[in-house]
Design an enzyme around this catalytic site. Sequence first.
Site, PDB file in Angstrom:
ATOM      1  CG  HIS A  45      41.509  48.069  38.366  1.00 27.52           C
ATOM      2  ND1 HIS A  45      42.148  47.138  39.158  1.00 27.52           N
ATOM      3  CD2 HIS A  45      40.727  48.805  39.194  1.00 27.52           C
ATOM      4  CE1 HIS A  45      41.766  47.304  40.416  1.00 27.52           C
ATOM      5  NE2 HIS A  45      40.907  48.308  40.465  1.00 27.52           N
ATOM      6  CG  HIS A  55      33.407  49.059  42.614  1.00 34.26           C
ATOM      7  ND1 HIS A  55      33.892  50.228  43.164  1.00 34.26           N
ATOM      8  CD2 HIS A  55      33.896  48.053  43.389  1.00 34.26           C
ATOM      9  CE1 HIS A  55      34.646  49.933  44.206  1.00 34.26           C
ATOM     10  NE2 HIS A  55      34.665  48.634  44.368  1.00 34.26           N
ATOM     11  CG  HIS A  84      37.251  48.199  40.566  1.00 35.53           C
ATOM     12  ND1 HIS A  84      38.095  48.999  41.294  1.00 35.53           N
ATOM     13  CD2 HIS A  84      36.109  48.920  40.389  1.00 35.53           C
ATOM     14  CE1 HIS A  84      37.509  50.147  41.556  1.00 35.53           C
ATOM     15  NE2 HIS A  84      36.312  50.134  41.017  1.00 35.53           N
ATOM     16  CB  VAL A  85      34.083  43.622  42.022  1.00 35.13           C
ATOM     17  CG1 VAL A  85      33.061  43.054  42.985  1.00 35.13           C
ATOM     18  CG2 VAL A  85      33.508  44.772  41.221  1.00 35.13           C
ATOM     19  CG  HIS A  86      37.983  43.248  46.963  1.00 33.89           C
ATOM     20  ND1 HIS A  86      39.207  43.033  47.535  1.00 33.89           N
ATOM     21  CD2 HIS A  86      38.069  44.477  46.377  1.00 33.89           C
ATOM     22  CE1 HIS A  86      39.991  44.076  47.331  1.00 33.89           C
ATOM     23  NE2 HIS A  86      39.308  44.968  46.630  1.00 33.89           N
TER      24      HIS A  86
END
Length: 191
Positions: A45, A55, A84-86
């Site tokens: 993830h 993050h 996880h990071v958009h």
Amino acid sequence: YGPARHIVLSSYSNMDPGSKQYTWLVDQLNEVDRSVTPWLFVSLHCPIYNSFRLHRREPQLLHAKRFLEPLFVSHHVNMVFAGHVHAYMRTKPVIYDEVNDAGPIYVIVGNGGRQANAPYHRNEAEEWVLLRDHAEFGYGVLDIINSTHAFWEWEQTGFNAPEEAGKLGRYEPIEGQSDRGYVQNQFFLKK
């Protein structure tokens, strides 16, 4: 599995040497016969390499970089996929923050929905970044051609409307930006 082994890890479980997950991963990596299964992919993830402000210093990312990256390098993992990071990002082959043809390629494909608006850590991308985007939604397709080459394609599917900016704001898409190209299997590079 055909020509590829896909290993999925938990970013939120213990990955320290000696942990269940770490021991399991080492066993999985050791049992791959690359003459039969030439491609090796890992998904988790949280990204190990991250060109975005969000993050960056979370413990699970730092632990993955410290404990998992050496395994990925020594076992010639081809690509490591994360979310996880958009946003979207693909690295060049990289080993310990240095571009190296023998290293894994790290891909963040966290832009499948919701807001694609993660701010960049720096305006200029790190040397190991091949492409990054924080404005468009999308997904990736990987076609394995043979034991030495695959084709990666990032498909953009749209971007945030102004009213969907959220608290991080909205970034304009870069017209004509795409990420399509051949990936060479690092395991077969001459040493």
